[in-house]
Design an enzyme around this catalytic site. Structure first.
Site, PDB file in Angstrom:
ATOM      1  CB  SER A   1      11.804  -7.033  13.230  1.00 40.28           C
ATOM      2  OG  SER A   1      13.186  -7.116  13.472  1.00 40.28           O
ATOM      3  CE  LYS A   2      12.037  -7.932  22.250  1.00 40.63           C
ATOM      4  NZ  LYS A   2      12.278  -6.816  23.135  1.00 40.63           N
ATOM      5  NE  ARG A   3      13.732 -13.193  14.665  1.00 37.10           N
ATOM      6  CZ  ARG A   3      13.308 -13.715  13.517  1.00 37.10           C
ATOM      7  NH1 ARG A   3      14.132 -13.850  12.498  1.00 37.10           N
ATOM      8  NH2 ARG A   3      12.063 -14.100  13.390  1.00 37.10           N
TER       9      ARG A   3
END
Ligand code: GLU
Length: 484
Positions: free
Chosen positions: A254-256
């Protein structure tokens, strides 16, 4: 005549392209191209709150960089445009109204407050949160009255309360869900725009999409989409849901959580061709041992049957290997051009010939971002531990290293035409004269002029890159170190 295969890449402009997005785009493209079909770009921007400035340009740039050329899209038009959902605003409402008329959808006037309260109550009771169909019981007159009074509303899909919905996915096989599990999802929001859940069905139908390719997170919503197709009497496309991409430890990417997006990978110095090649194999196998594929080759051999439903792990070590393979395929000039900005980060000295460094690095580099730390010693001799001179295999110790360096200075000083050949010849003559092993001369020199245990290239190549004056200056520093 066979129906033309049409796939679409339908990104929401969120400001970055994660690896899963890129893989979806790639597989859509490859399914279209391997069937002589069309690849369509559609921008899904009906969620205005998520809209990010410049995000659409990023999508164009990325597709261009990796060579996925779309046949229809916002920038080039096409028969089924516009290709931006916010520009298709007026398209969706009539379809929603038709569903209302048919009894497959209904107006809902529930306020945010009521829905929040409902959620709270359901949570407290340990129930799954879902809409309680409060507005389904409104009479036609009540609905008319509320609409006439300008009350805000959404339109919800009315799910059947019994029976099952079954569909085929090209990757996951037959999927069956109980209709009673399906929530009456919102089709039209209170701002009049459709939700993704509604717009994707309408647009895929109107744009004559034959294959819907997307992440497996949409698998559970697909029965709802199928009920919409059924309500309209439209043909259901072929669904191709793609497995999750995980990290090597199995966690979701995930980018987060800081995992690399496509842009991050580009920034780190991965070649787009290498990324595409690697990503193609994240969930697809050609059924042979071949690993290196150009996009053109993939366009020929890609097939849906090779897509696997088990999660694919994104492995940097493997990507590095691919990148190294692609770096090796470049011409020396191409490599030098790519490496130049990385050299400039570490080397301020304008007299250094980057091409000479490139000759050494092209064969051993996997990721361009490692270049600065590999070549920084060329700019400035790092402080180093004199123990580096002691090397068993080279049969060197502090004493004989000092002797070699001392003997090398006058020999190097005497060289007029400084190049690899002359440096080589003179040093080897000296080795012979001293009756020592080559390594007993070359190891100490390499340490003295690089200050590092591991360097790209050996003593002679590095001396050539540094130039005569700097080489001798560094050797003298080594002599001082060893004499102290
Ligand atoms: N706009 C959706 C997304 O970005 C597309 C999903 C689909 O391909 O249907 O995730």
């Amino acid at each position: 005549m066979a129906v033309e295969v049409r796939t679409r890449y339908a990104p929401s402009p969120t400001g970055y392209m994660h690896i899963g997005n890129l893989r979806t785009a790639l597989y859509e493209y490859l399914i279209a191209k391997s069937n002589n079909g069309k690849f369509i770009l559609r921008i899904e921007d009906t969620d205005q709150e998520r809209y990010v400035e410049g995000a659409v340009d990023l999508i164009y740039r990325t597709l261009k960089l990796v060579g996925l050329k779309h046949d229809e899209g916002p920038d080039i038009g096409g028969e089924y445009g516009p290709y931006v959902q916010s520009q298709r605003k007026d398209t969706y409402m009539p379809y929603a109204k038709k569903l209302v008329e048919q009894g497959d959808a209904y107006y809902c006037f529930c306020t945010k407050e009521r829905l929040a309260k409902l959620r709270e109550e359901q949570e407290a009771a340990g129930m799954t949160c879902r809409y309680d169909r409060h507005c389904l019981s409104l009479s036609k007159e009540e609905v008319e009255r509320k609409l006439a009074a300008g009350e805000p509303f959404v339109i919800r899909q009315k799910m059947p309360q019994s029976g099952v919905t079954t569909f085929e996915d090209a990757v996951y096989g037959t999927i069956t869900v109980d209709n009673s599990e399906l929530e009456d999802q919102i089709l039209i929001k209170s701002d009049g725009l459709p939700t993704y859940n509604f717009a994707n069905v309408i647009d895929d139908h109107l744009m004559r999409i034959t294959h819907v390719v997307r992440g497996s997170e949409y698998l559970s919503s697909t029965p709802k989409y199928n009920l919409l197709y059924k309500a309209f009497g439209w043909e259901i496309p072929t669904y191709v849901h793609l497995p999750l991409i995980t990290k090597t430890d199995g966690a979701k990417i995930s980018k987060r959580a800081g995992d690399a997006s496509f842009e991050d990978l580009m920034e780190m110095g991965y070649l787009p061709e290498a990324i595409v090649n690697y990503v193609a194999l994240l969930g697809w196998s050609p059924g042979t041992n071949q690993e290196i594929f150009s996009l053109q080759e993939l366009e020929k051999v890609f097939n849906i049957d090779g897509i696997s439903k088990s999660p694919a792990a994104f492995d940097f070590a493997k990507l590095n290997w691919f990148n190294g393979e692609y770096i090796r395929k470049l011409s020396l000039e191409e490599f030098n051009n790519l490496a130049k900005p990385y050299y400039e980060k570490a080397i301020a000295n304008k007299n250094i010939d980057f091409m000479k460094i490139s000759k050494l690095l092209q064969v051993r580099t996997e990721v361009l971002k490692t270049i600065p730390e590999t070549v920084d010693f060329i700019d400035a001799l790092p402080d180093y531990d004199k123990e580096l001179y002691v090397h068993k295999k080279s049969k060197t110790n502090l004493e004989n290293s000092l002797e070699s360096l001392k003997a090398a200075v006058p020999v190097l000083e005497a060289i007029e035409d400084w190049n690899e050949q002359t440096i080589h010849d003179e040093l080897l003559k000296l080795v012979e004269k001293m009756g020592i092993k080559n390594s007993q001369m070359l190891w100490p020199i390499r340490i003295a002029i690089s200050g590092k245990l591991v360097t790209p290239g050996g003593a002679i190549e590095i001396a050539d890159i540094l130039g005569k004056e700097e080489t001798i200056r560094r050797i003298k520093i080594g002599i001082e170190k060893l004499s102290a």
